[in-house]
Design an enzyme around this catalytic site. Structure first.
Site, PDB file in Angstrom:
ATOM      1  N   HIS A 109      -8.823 -22.575   9.903  1.00 38.45           N
ATOM      2  CA  HIS A 109      -7.985 -22.944   8.758  1.00 38.45           C
ATOM      3  C   HIS A 109      -8.840 -23.500   7.609  1.00 38.45           C
ATOM      4  O   HIS A 109     -10.051 -23.275   7.571  1.00 38.45           O
ATOM      5  CB  HIS A 109      -6.885 -23.906   9.196  1.00 38.45           C
ATOM      6  CG  HIS A 109      -6.170 -23.447  10.439  1.00 38.45           C
ATOM      7  ND1 HIS A 109      -5.342 -22.346  10.457  1.00 38.45           N
ATOM      8  CD2 HIS A 109      -6.208 -23.919  11.715  1.00 38.45           C
ATOM      9  CE1 HIS A 109      -4.877 -22.167  11.693  1.00 38.45           C
ATOM     10  NE2 HIS A 109      -5.401 -23.102  12.473  1.00 38.45           N
ATOM     11  N   GLU A 146      -5.494 -30.479  11.216  1.00 38.48           N
ATOM     12  CA  GLU A 146      -6.369 -29.653  12.050  1.00 38.48           C
ATOM     13  C   GLU A 146      -7.545 -29.118  11.242  1.00 38.48           C
ATOM     14  O   GLU A 146      -8.685 -29.074  11.732  1.00 38.48           O
ATOM     15  CB  GLU A 146      -5.575 -28.480  12.626  1.00 38.48           C
ATOM     16  CG  GLU A 146      -6.408 -27.528  13.486  1.00 38.48           C
ATOM     17  CD  GLU A 146      -5.649 -26.304  13.928  1.00 38.48           C
ATOM     18  OE1 GLU A 146      -6.251 -25.463  14.619  1.00 38.48           O
ATOM     19  OE2 GLU A 146      -4.451 -26.165  13.576  1.00 38.48           O
ATOM     20  N   GLU A 283      -9.357 -24.426  21.673  1.00 41.54           N
ATOM     21  CA  GLU A 283      -8.341 -25.396  21.264  1.00 41.54           C
ATOM     22  C   GLU A 283      -8.734 -26.714  21.933  1.00 41.54           C
ATOM     23  O   GLU A 283      -8.603 -26.870  23.146  1.00 41.54           O
ATOM     24  CB  GLU A 283      -6.954 -24.949  21.731  1.00 41.54           C
ATOM     25  CG  GLU A 283      -6.495 -23.614  21.167  1.00 41.54           C
ATOM     26  CD  GLU A 283      -5.914 -23.738  19.767  1.00 41.54           C
ATOM     27  OE1 GLU A 283      -5.910 -24.856  19.209  1.00 41.54           O
ATOM     28  OE2 GLU A 283      -5.470 -22.714  19.226  1.00 41.54           O
TER      29      GLU A 283
END
Length: 319
Positions: A109, A146, A283
């Site tokens: 991101h 995040e 993750e």
């Protein structure tokens, strides 16, 4: 990273008091046995179904001062063309066990994605079909994004791997208004002829869902995607990263996906489908669970996460 929507775009080991755990994980015993041994040794909690978070609040949480802030975009929702592939490159150390190796780190991101929704929502080809360019990612309940977490861990990893002699490239370093898109993220690793690529993320699942998992590319041969040559080496990379992540961070494999192994195979992620070099996602934890969030927002723990991932990459590259 969230599990709904587009491509959400998953040195020598130090001596540890958890010696039985290290041996068990290093052996990479497949299936439930590995998951049970690791999980019972480290500990974990039960979980329920996951929830998706798309628009976290602005972050007031501390951000590592070593991470560059992104340049401000002009029109927040204005359509912008996909940038030409580019990377932030660190010069390799003069010597070290990874001299001559190229590593690409992909911080998932971008903090600027929230201000460029039109740009990141446009569709791009991921080989098998089309998906949005990128997503905003998730955040903790306190607003720690995040995208800022991934930049911080990537920056710490770059320093660690440089000291090992590797040439390190980042797909973005907070130096662009949004993205890059998932297809460009894959292209950066391919054009760098990377020896290994890791994409850094944190999940946005339900409260009680805890732990990390590593996402491996499945075998895909459709359209412009062909992962057949990278499936085996990517699995080896993922297994080594999972093993060292457990040992260094003390975190358990996910209790809600992967059957306790900490490994998940997927064929719907453009960042993996379009890769021609060994690549995995990790993750690092669930930002929506308060216990995991306490780890993810800790600078000391993020340093451990960076060390754990880096040691797995070093192990893979040294064979």
């Amino acid at each position: 990273m969230s599990y709904v929507g587009p491509d959400f775009d998953p040195p020598q080991p130090r001596r540890s008091r958890r010696r039985p755990l290290t041996v068990a994980v290093a052996a990479l015993v497949p299936g439930a046995l590995l998951g049970w041994l690791v999980y019972e040794t480290v500990g974990g909690t039960g979980g329920d179904s996951k929830a998706t978070v798309r628009t976290p609040a602005s972050s007031n949480a501390p951000v590592s001062p070593t991470v560059s802030e992104p340049r401000k975009a002009g029109d927040g929702n204005g359509e912008q063309p996909s940038p030409t592939p580019r990377t932030t490159t660190s010069a390799p150390a003069a010597s070290g066990p990874l001299k001559g190796k190229v590593i690409v780190i992909d911080p998932g991101h971008n903090p600027g994605n929230f201000k460029n929704t039109a740009a990141i929502n446009r569709k791009v080809d991921i080989g098998t079909n089309s998906k949005e360019c990128d997503t905003t990612g998730t955040a903790t309940n306190s607003g720690y994004e995040e995208a800022r977490f991934t930049l911080d861990v990537a920056d710490r990893m770059r320093a660690i791997l440089q000291r090992q002699g590797a040439t390190v490239k980042l797909t973005q370093d907070g130096d662009r208004p949004y993205g890059p898109c998932v297809d460009e993220r894959a292209l950066i690793g391919n054009e760098a002829h990377a020896d290994a690529v890791v994409s850094i993320h944190a999940d946005g699942s339900a409260v009680g869902n805890r732990g990390f998992h590593v996402i491996l590319p499945g075998s895909v041969h459709a359209g412009s995607a062909d992962t057949r040559a990278i499936v085996a080496p990517s699995r080896e990379l993922g297994e080594r990263v999972a093993g060292t992540f457990v040992r260094v961070t003390g975190s358990a494999p996910s209790n809600y996906i992967g059957g306790g192994t900490g490994l998940v195979t997927r064929t719907d992620l453009g960042g993996l489908n379009l890769s021609t070099v060994p690549k995995v996602f990790i993750e690092c934890g669930n930002m929506r669970d308060s216990k995991d969030a306490a780890l993810l927002t800790s600078g000391a723990w993020r340093q451990k996460a960076a060390q754990g991932i880096s040691e797995g990459m070093v192990s893979f590259l040294r064979g």
